[in-house]
Design a protein around this motif. Structure first.
Motif, short mmCIF file in Angstrom:
data_model
loop_
_atom_site.label_atom_id
_atom_site.label_comp_id
_atom_site.label_asym_id
_atom_site.label_seq_id
_atom_site.Cartn_x
_atom_site.Cartn_y
_atom_site.Cartn_z
N ALA A 1 0.83 -1.21 0.00
CA ALA A 1 0.00 0.00 0.00
C ALA A 1 0.86 1.25 0.00
CB ALA A 1 -0.93 -0.01 1.21
N TYR B 1 -1.69 4.22 -1.27
CA TYR B 1 -3.06 3.96 -0.83
C TYR B 1 -3.05 3.49 0.62
CZ TYR B 1 -4.79 4.16 -5.65
OH TYR B 1 -5.13 4.57 -6.92
N HIS B 2 -4.21 3.57 1.25
CA HIS B 2 -4.35 3.00 2.59
C HIS B 2 -4.63 1.51 2.43
CE1 HIS B 2 -5.81 2.08 6.62
NE2 HIS B 2 -5.28 3.23 7.00
N THR C 1 -8.11 -0.14 2.02
CA THR C 1 -8.92 0.02 0.80
C THR C 1 -8.58 -1.02 -0.26
OG1 THR C 1 -7.35 1.50 -0.34
CG2 THR C 1 -8.89 2.51 1.23
N SER D 1 -8.89 -1.07 -5.45
CA SER D 1 -9.00 -0.09 -4.38
C SER D 1 -10.45 0.32 -4.29
CB SER D 1 -8.11 1.12 -4.66
OG SER D 1 -8.28 2.10 -3.63
#
Length: 436
Positions: free
Chosen positions: A366, A371-372, A375, A386
């Motif tokens: 991630a 991105y987190h 997700t 995502s």
């Protein structure tokens, strides 16, 4: 070890080549490239990217003498020929029948160097049939992966970057904890401690096949000092049992609850165990196979709950070692020289603490994407998602995929993932072809 096959001097062919990145040069990455050469029927160039190793290096040095975690029956790189590795072993090593008469080759755990030789043999055979393929190996740590219209851009720690039509992330267990680093650190620490008059214990962090192999290797080299195993589970890696018998299951529930999904799996596996007298290993394998079926009904919040609270336990009982290695490991703990201690963070420990963990880091992936981790997920075809939407140009294969989407933690599943990902990747669209 460096491989490169140059495409024929044909300008039109060179301009139409698809450019593909495979991040990871271990068994997962090699399986992905083999799948590309067997199933993607257009000219292409592959960059095999690894921060530390060249293709096949997983069988080098002391790591190559360690036994494979899985038996030969589960180590074919050709999904249409699941007994391929066992047959290769029989042809190349057991042709006189000496060992095969006592034990079938499909049940053998062999040195990883032997498995490496098999994978590289199949790699070379596939490459010999594809004169329209160029393969490059790149040693470099990936810093960032981002969308590029069309395709994906990969940035490296040295500041360089390159654009690809598609990228397959196949890093195995190495994205966060490098295997070669674990071996080098353990051997160096053992040698250093052996020279001290009253040395402190050597601490190994982990609880999987890598930990077992490194610990037994140090003892075989003559290290007599105290060894502490810092593991959250506080127990030995699990041994293999009889193979999964393929019991039939009922339809999965339509519920979107993780609790209901596990209740269904537990009930179905209990029924299978009672019906066939299966070992617990077969029951866990059956559960793993069903998890991938019920996963598609679960919302992202329930998937995150599995990753936070159940993934580590699931993996502990799913990833196993050879029964002979398990017995040797148990005997080592009985000597009193080796004992379990509470888990610790190797990043904040001293030079005598060696990280032997094999946990695939979805969080590290991630971070590369920006991105987190909560997700992210992976669908049946290996597309990286995502919030449920595919990320353009990205597929995930192997241990990283299994950390985002539950299923069997086996090499056979990695190979199936590789072929599904190759067949599902939108690589044949002319609009996505590189222009030189």
């Amino acid at each position: 070890m460096f491989f490169e096959r140059v495409v024929r001097e044909d300008a039109s062919l060179a301009g139409a080549m698809t450019r593909i990145a495979v991040i990871g040069a271990g068994p997962s990455g090699l399986s992905t490239v083999i799948a590309l050469m067997r199933r993607f029927h257009r000219p292409f160039e592959v960059w095999m990217v690894d921060a530390e190793d060249a293709p096949g290096a997983f069988g080098d040095g002391p790591a190559g003498t360690a036994l494979t975690a899985e038996p030969a029956r589960d180590l074919s790189v050709l999904p249409d020929r699941p007994d391929d590795f066992a047959c290769w072993l029989k042809t190349n090593f057991l042709s006189d029948g000496t060992v095969a008469a006592l034990r079938g080759p499909q049940d053998l755990h062999v040195p990883r160097a032997v498995f490496r030789d098999y994978v590289m043999a199949r790699f070379g055979e596939a490459l010999s049939l594809r004169r329209d393929v160029r393969i490059r190996t790149i040693r470099g740590a990936v810093r960032h992966i981002g969308a590029e219209s069309p395709g994906v851009r990969i940035g490296f720690l040295d500041g360089e970057s390159a654009v690809f039509d598609h990228a397959f992330i196949a890093t195995g267990f190495g994205i966060a904890q490098r295997e070669a680093t674990s071996w080098r650190g353990a051997v160096a620490a053992a040698e250093r401690l052996s020279q001290q008059e009253d040395p402190p214990p050597l601490t190994l962090v982990g609880n999987g096949p890598r930990l077992a192999a490194i610990l037994l290797h140090l003892r075989a080299r003559g290290f007599e000092g105290a060894i502490q195993v810092a593991a959250a589970a506080g127990r030995l890696p699990q041994p293999h049992g009889r193979g999964y018998d393929g019991a039939a299951f009922g339809d999965p529930p339509a519920s979107r609850s993780l609790r209901d999904a596990f209740r269904y799996i537990r009930q179905e596996c209990s029924t299978a165990e009672a019906r066939g007298g299966s070992q617990w290993q077969a029951v866990v394998d059956a559960a793993s196979a069903r998890l991938s079926v019920v996963w598609r009904n679960l919302p992202q919040a329930e998937r995150n709950h599995y990753r936070r609270h159940l993934l580590r336990l699931h993996r502990h009982f799913s990833v196993r070692i050879a029964s002979d290695v398990h017995r040797r490991l148990a005997a080592e703990f009985q000597t009193g020289r080796t004992r379990f201690v509470p888990s610790c963070d190797p990043k904040s420990a001293d030079e005598n603490t060696i990280d032997c963990r094999e946990v695939p880091s979805a969080r590290a992936l991630a971070g590369l994407l920006g991105y987190h981790v909560a997700t992210l997920s992976v669908d049946d075809c290996g597309h990286l998602l995502s919030h449920g939407a595919p990320l353009s140009g990205l597929s995930v294969v192997g241990a990283i995929a299994s950390s985002l989407r539950p299923g069997p933690f086996t090499f056979a599943e990695t190979v199936r993932q590789a072929y599904r990902s190759v067949l599902a990747a939108p690589l044949s669209d002319p609009a996505r072809m590189s222009r030189g």
